[in-house]
Design a protein around this motif. Structure first.
Motif, mmCIF file in Angstrom:
data_model
loop_
_atom_site.group_PDB
_atom_site.id
_atom_site.type_symbol
_atom_site.label_atom_id
_atom_site.label_comp_id
_atom_site.label_asym_id
_atom_site.label_seq_id
_atom_site.Cartn_x
_atom_site.Cartn_y
_atom_site.Cartn_z
ATOM 1 N N VAL A 36 -8.968 -14.504 -10.608
ATOM 2 C CA VAL A 36 -8.861 -14.646 -9.159
ATOM 3 C C VAL A 36 -7.401 -14.879 -8.797
ATOM 4 O O VAL A 36 -6.702 -15.669 -9.434
ATOM 5 N N LEU A 38 -4.628 -15.560 -5.463
ATOM 6 C CA LEU A 38 -4.376 -15.889 -4.060
ATOM 7 C C LEU A 38 -3.045 -15.273 -3.651
ATOM 8 O O LEU A 38 -2.006 -15.584 -4.241
ATOM 9 N N TYR A 64 -12.214 -8.015 -2.696
ATOM 10 C CA TYR A 64 -12.013 -9.078 -1.712
ATOM 11 C C TYR A 64 -13.025 -10.205 -1.905
ATOM 12 O O TYR A 64 -14.211 -9.971 -2.146
ATOM 13 N N GLN A 65 -12.541 -11.453 -1.769
ATOM 14 C CA GLN A 65 -13.428 -12.608 -1.868
ATOM 15 C C GLN A 65 -13.404 -13.487 -0.619
ATOM 16 O O GLN A 65 -14.454 -13.859 -0.108
ATOM 17 N N GLN A 68 -8.340 -17.817 2.593
ATOM 18 C CA GLN A 68 -8.234 -19.251 2.363
ATOM 19 C C GLN A 68 -7.087 -19.850 3.182
ATOM 20 O O GLN A 68 -6.165 -19.146 3.601
ATOM 21 N N ASP A 107 -3.917 -17.369 3.024
ATOM 22 C CA ASP A 107 -3.955 -16.769 1.692
ATOM 23 C C ASP A 107 -5.114 -15.781 1.614
ATOM 24 O O ASP A 107 -6.213 -16.062 2.111
ATOM 25 N N GLN A 109 -7.712 -14.074 -0.905
ATOM 26 C CA GLN A 109 -8.270 -14.294 -2.239
ATOM 27 C C GLN A 109 -8.979 -13.036 -2.717
ATOM 28 O O GLN A 109 -9.868 -12.512 -2.049
#
Length: 250
Positions: A36, A38, A64-65, A68, A107, A109
């Motif tokens: 992962v 950022l 894409y997650q 943040q 950010d 993630q």
């Protein structure tokens, strides 16, 4: 009196214009596969009342997650539409209450799957102040690529910076690039195609003085002429920039 008022108005105009200028950028980042990452969307100090932003990425490289550290979603009206098929993040926000930004907007993630992807600004991108006036912004794209191991060659310290010719050359698909640092330095090595377009960031980090070696794998590139360029900035303030040619022949 009119001249004084005019001068004050002119001074105020230039002061506001100066404050409105900033750069929003995504840094080049090297990470290991299947981890992962950022990515900060960096900025200067701003007091923002609305934002429209479109950011694109390669879905074969990044998954894409989340967004943040996002100060916008808790104030005013905020929407974020994620097109995971085409790799576009669309963000829209406005408020009557300002959001004060110090160093970054938020950010991004992602899960990094391997390969190289530009993460860049596309379409309409705009931030406005209390008067709904857009800031004068320069948008700078970044990239994500896999960590490249840089190996030390021996224990001697060179007297000067060096960038050696890659070997083998021509090559298929891998080649070795050696370089030398006379002092500890921040080093970037980028690869460019014959059109001058950057195809990957091979090295980006801080390294101690010494002779170094790095492998470049071009299995995902087409045959042709390429260039590799080093920028090394030493802790003593010295700077070294050099480029060389290499040929990929499949």
């Amino acid at each position: 009196m009119k001249k004084i008022v005019s001068l004050l108005s002119l001074l105020l105009f230039f002061t506001v214009a100066l404050k409105a200028q900033t750069t929003i950028s995504i840094p080049d980042t090297n990470v290991t596969a299947n981890t992962v990452v950022l990515l900060p969307v960096n900025s200067g100090s701003l007091e923002v009342y609305s934002l429209t932003m479109h950011i694109s990425y390669d879905t074969s490289v990044l998954q894409y997650q989340a967004i943040q550290n996002n100060p916008f979603e808790s104030v005013g009206v905020y929407t974020a539409n994620i097109d995971s098929t085409n790799g576009v993040i669309a963000i829209a926000w406005f408020s009557t209450t300002k959001v004060t930004i110090t160093d970054k907007l938020f950010d991004l993630q992602f899960l990094y799957k391997g390969g190289t992807s530009t993460v860049g600004f596309t379409g309409t991108n705009e931030l406005t102040d209390i008067n709904s006036t857009p800031f004068n912004i320069t948008f700078v794209d970044g990239s994500v690529s896999i960590v490249t191991d840089v190996e030390d060659i021996g224990s001697k310290i060179p007297d000067s910076y060096e960038l050696n010719q890659n070997y083998p050359n021509p090559f298929n698909p891998s080649t070795t690039i050696n370089f030398a640092l006379k002092v500890s330095s921040q080093v970037s090595i980028n690869i460019y195609n014959s059109l001058g377009q950057r195809v990957t960031n091979l090295v980006n980090g801080s390294f101690s003085a010494g002779f170094k070696s790095v492998q470049f794998n071009a299995s995902n590139l087409a045959s042709g002429l390429y260039f590799y360029r080093i920028i090394a900035t030493g802790v003593d303030g010295s700077k070294f920039i050099q480029a060389k040619k290499m040929i990929l022949m499949k």
